[in-house]
Write an enzyme that holds these catalytic residues in place. Structure first.
Site, PDB file in Angstrom:
ATOM      1  N   LEU A  34       0.874  -1.187   0.000  1.00  9.13           N
ATOM      2  CA  LEU A  34       0.000   0.000   0.000  1.00  9.13           C
ATOM      3  C   LEU A  34       0.902   1.224   0.000  1.00  9.13           C
ATOM      4  O   LEU A  34       1.611   1.479   0.990  1.00  9.13           O
ATOM      5  CB  LEU A  34      -0.895   0.006   1.240  1.00  9.13           C
ATOM      6  N   CYS A 117      -1.471  -1.118 -10.723  1.00  9.21           N
ATOM      7  CA  CYS A 117      -1.743   0.256 -10.285  1.00  9.21           C
ATOM      8  C   CYS A 117      -2.528   1.014 -11.366  1.00  9.21           C
ATOM      9  O   CYS A 117      -2.127   1.045 -12.525  1.00  9.21           O
ATOM     10  CB  CYS A 117      -0.435   0.975  -9.976  1.00  9.21           C
ATOM     11  N   LYS A 156       1.525  -8.954  -9.268  1.00  9.63           N
ATOM     12  CA  LYS A 156       0.227  -8.537  -8.704  1.00  9.63           C
ATOM     13  C   LYS A 156      -0.488  -7.716  -9.769  1.00  9.63           C
ATOM     14  O   LYS A 156       0.058  -6.740 -10.269  1.00  9.63           O
ATOM     15  CB  LYS A 156       0.433  -7.725  -7.435  1.00  9.63           C
ATOM     16  N   GLY A 218      -8.941  -8.086  -2.802  1.00 10.54           N
ATOM     17  CA  GLY A 218     -10.089  -7.215  -3.070  1.00 10.54           C
ATOM     18  C   GLY A 218     -11.218  -7.525  -2.112  1.00 10.54           C
ATOM     19  O   GLY A 218     -11.746  -8.647  -2.111  1.00 10.54           O
TER      20      GLY A 218
HETATM   21  C1  LIG Z   1      -3.791   3.821  -0.490  1.00 13.12           C
HETATM   22  C2  LIG Z   1      -3.548   2.641  -1.390  1.00 13.12           C
HETATM   23  C3  LIG Z   1      -2.268   2.386  -1.848  1.00 13.12           C
HETATM   24  C4  LIG Z   1      -2.018   1.281  -2.669  1.00 13.12           C
HETATM   25  N1  LIG Z   1      -0.730   1.041  -3.078  1.00 13.12           N
HETATM   26  C5  LIG Z   1      -0.459  -0.087  -3.782  1.00 13.12           C
HETATM   27  C6  LIG Z   1       0.881  -0.430  -4.139  1.00 13.12           C
HETATM   28  O1  LIG Z   1       1.849   0.285  -3.812  1.00 13.12           O
HETATM   29  N2  LIG Z   1       1.070  -1.576  -4.844  1.00 13.12           N
HETATM   30  C7  LIG Z   1       0.029  -2.401  -5.210  1.00 13.12           C
HETATM   31  O2  LIG Z   1       0.248  -3.420  -5.853  1.00 13.12           O
HETATM   32  N3  LIG Z   1      -1.234  -2.096  -4.884  1.00 13.12           N
HETATM   33  C8  LIG Z   1      -1.496  -0.980  -4.172  1.00 13.12           C
HETATM   34  N4  LIG Z   1      -2.790  -0.707  -3.808  1.00 13.12           N
HETATM   35  C9  LIG Z   1      -3.852  -1.691  -4.121  1.00 13.12           C
HETATM   36  C10 LIG Z   1      -4.064  -2.673  -2.955  1.00 13.12           C
HETATM   37  O3  LIG Z   1      -2.893  -3.401  -2.667  1.00 13.12           O
HETATM   38  C11 LIG Z   1      -5.210  -3.664  -3.262  1.00 13.12           C
HETATM   39  O4  LIG Z   1      -4.894  -4.376  -4.423  1.00 13.12           O
HETATM   40  C12 LIG Z   1      -6.558  -2.962  -3.430  1.00 13.12           C
HETATM   41  O5  LIG Z   1      -6.740  -1.951  -2.464  1.00 13.12           O
HETATM   42  C13 LIG Z   1      -7.725  -3.962  -3.391  1.00 13.12           C
HETATM   43  O6  LIG Z   1      -7.921  -4.546  -2.145  1.00 13.12           O
HETATM   44  P1  LIG Z   1      -9.064  -3.994  -1.101  1.00 13.12           P
HETATM   45  O7  LIG Z   1     -10.366  -3.956  -1.847  1.00 13.12           O
HETATM   46  O8  LIG Z   1      -9.048  -5.002   0.014  1.00 13.12           O
HETATM   47  O9  LIG Z   1      -8.594  -2.649  -0.662  1.00 13.12           O
HETATM   48  C14 LIG Z   1      -3.074   0.419  -3.056  1.00 13.12           C
HETATM   49  C15 LIG Z   1      -4.366   0.692  -2.590  1.00 13.12           C
HETATM   50  C16 LIG Z   1      -4.624   1.783  -1.776  1.00 13.12           C
HETATM   51  C17 LIG Z   1      -6.025   2.039  -1.296  1.00 13.12           C
END
Ligand SMILES: Cc1cc2nc3c(=O)[nH]c(=O)nc-3n(C[C@H](O)[C@H](O)[C@H](O)COP(=O)(O)O)c2cc1C
Length: 343
Positions: A34, A117, A156, A218
Site C-alpha cells: 500500500l 496500479c 500482482k 479485493g
Molecule cells: C492507499 C492505497 C495504496 C495502494 N498502493 C499499492 C501499491 O503500492 N502496490 C500495489 O500493488 N497495490 C497498491 N494498492 C492496491 C491494494 O494493494 C489492493 O490491491 C486494493 O486496495 C484492493 O484490495 P481492497 O479492496 O481489500 O482494498 C493500493 C491501494 C490503496 C487504497
C-alpha cells in the site's frame, strides 16, 4: 452460506504452508503493498499479530533508483523481517532487473512486480495496470527479473483494463509461462479503480487454469469475507489491503482463524488507540516531520466505529507534533478507561 461452512477445518490446505517457488511461507494471509502506508513502521505493527505472513513494501519505481547513491528509505527492510517482498514497478526490463538486484541485497525474499496500479501518472509511462494491455512487455519484465534475481518473482495485477476488456485468463497464463512463481489477483478492472465490488468469480477462473499459487485480493475486510472469498475462488491464500488501514490486527486475526478455527476477539477501542499512539511515535522517530504529517491519515483511520470517533478524527487530523497527538489520544483512552462499558 451457513455459519457451519465458514470454518477452515474442511479445507486442510488452508492450514498448510504456502509455497512460492523456492520460498515457503507459513501463512496463507498476506499484507498487501500500500503506497504511503506499508513502510517499515506499519509492517512492524502488522507483523506483531501475524509474524508468519508475507508482507510487501510500498511500490518502488525501478528507474528512480538509477541515479541514487543510497538505497531509498522506501526499500528499508528490518534485518529480522521475513517473509518480505519488495514491490517494483516500471516498464523497462533493464531497470527492473537492476532494481531487483538491489531489492535482493536489501533482504527481499521474493520480488513482486506491480501490474495493477490504476493511477494515470504510472500507466501513462507504461507501468502498473497498463501492462495488461501490453502482455508482451509484461512478459519481458518477468523474464528479465527471473534471470537476475535468484529469488522467486511474483506478479500482482487486476482483471483487465475495463469490464469490456477482461484479459486476465490469457495474461495470467503468460505470466506463469514467463516464470512468475505466484500471481496475486485484485478482482477489479483498471476502470473500476477502487470502487464497486471485487469480482471474485474471475479469481476462481484464473485459479482453475494456473499451476502456480493464486492469491485473492479485493474486499477482504474480516474473517468472514476471507473465508467466503477462499470458498468462492478456491484461491491459495488471501491478501488484505484497505481493511488493514487503522486496523493492523486484521491479517493476524484471519491467519489465526485459518490455523486454529478459533476467532480472536476484535481489537477494542482502547487497543486501537494505544496502537495509534505507538504508530505515531514510531513514524515521528523514523521520518521526523514528514512522519508526523503522514501519521495524520493513519490516526484518522484508527478512529472509526466507537463513540466520539468523528470528533477525535477531526482533532488528530491537525496535529503538529508527536506530543500533540499523544496528548489527544491519552485523553480519549482515559475516557474509555473511566467508562468500562465503552472499553
Ligand atoms: C492507499 C492505497 C495504496 C495502494 N498502493 C499499492 C501499491 O503500492 N502496490 C500495489 O500493488 N497495490 C497498491 N494498492 C492496491 C491494494 O494493494 C489492493 O490491491 C486494493 O486496495 C484492493 O484490495 P481492497 O479492496 O481489500 O482494498 C493500493 C491501494 C490503496 C487504497
Amino acid at each position: 452460506m451457513t455459519n457451519a461452512s465458514l470454518t477452515p477445518l474442511g479445507q486442510p490446505k488452508l492450514a498448510q504452508p504456502l509455497q512460492i517457488g523456492t520460498v515457503q511461507v507459513q501463512s496463507r494471509v498476506l499484507q498487501s503493498p500500500l503506497s504511503g502506508v506499508t513502510d517499515l513502521v506499519f509492517r512492524r505493527l502488522v507483523r506483531r499479530y501475524a509474524p508468519q505472513s508475507m508482507m510487501y513494501t510500498e511500490m518502488v519505481q525501478a528507474s528512480s533508483l538509477q541515479h541514487l547513491r543510497e538505497v531509498p528509505q522506501i526499500m528499508d527492510v528490518d534485518p529480522e523481517e521475513h517473509p518480505i517482498s519488495i514491490q517494483l514497478f516500471d516498464s523497462r526490463p533493464d531497470f527492473l532487473g537492476e532494481a531487483a538486484q538491489i531489492a535482493v541485497d536489501q533482504g527481499s525474499d521474493t520480488i513482486d512486480i506491480n501490474m495493477g496500479c490504476p493511477v494515470n501518472k504510472i500507466t501513462r509511462k507504461g507501468g502498473g495496470s497498463s501492462l495488461l494491455r501490453q502482455p508482451e512487455v509484461a512478459e519481458a519484465l518477468v523474464r528479465a527479473v527471473v534471470q537476475v534475481a535468484g529469488v522467486p518473482v511474483t506478479v500482482k495485477t487486476r482483471l483487465g483494463w475495463s469490464d469490456g476488456e477482461i484479459t486476465i485468463l490469457e495474461f495470467a497464463r503468460r505470466m506463469q509461462d514467463a516464470g512468475a512463481a505466484m500471481l496475486t489477483l485484485h478482482g477489479r478492472t483498471r476502470q473500476q479503480g477502487y470502487t464497486g465490488e471485487a469480482q471474485w468469480q474471475w479469481i476462481r477462473r484464473v485459479k482453475e487454469v494456473l499451476e502456480i499459487p493464486v492469491i485473492a485480493n479485493g474486499d477482504i475486510v474480516s474473517v468472514e469475507s476471507a473465508l467466503r472469498c477462499l470458498d468462492e475462488t478456491g484461491a491459495d491464500g488471501v491478501m488484505c489491503s484497505r481493511g488493514t488501514l487503522g486496523y493492523p490486527f486484521l491479517v493476524g486475526e484471519i491467519d489465526h482463524f485459518l490455523k486454529t478455527g478459533e476467532r480472536l476477539p476484535p481489537a477494542s477501542p482502547v487497543q486501537r488507540l494505544d496502537c495509534a499512539k505507538e504508530h505515531l511515535r514510531a513514524l515521528g522517530a523514523y521520518k521526523g516531520d514528514r512522519g508526523i504529517y503522514q501519521s495524520r491519515k493513519h490516526l484518522s483511520w484508527y478512529c472509526k466505529g466507537f463513540p466520539g470517533a468523528n470528533q477525535l478524527r477531526d482533532q488528530l487530523s491537525r496535529i503538529e507534533s508527536v506530543e500533540d497527538g499523544c496528548e489527544i489520544l491519552d485523553r480519549a483512552i482515559a475516557q474509555f478507561e473511566s467508562n468500562p462499558a465503552k472499553r
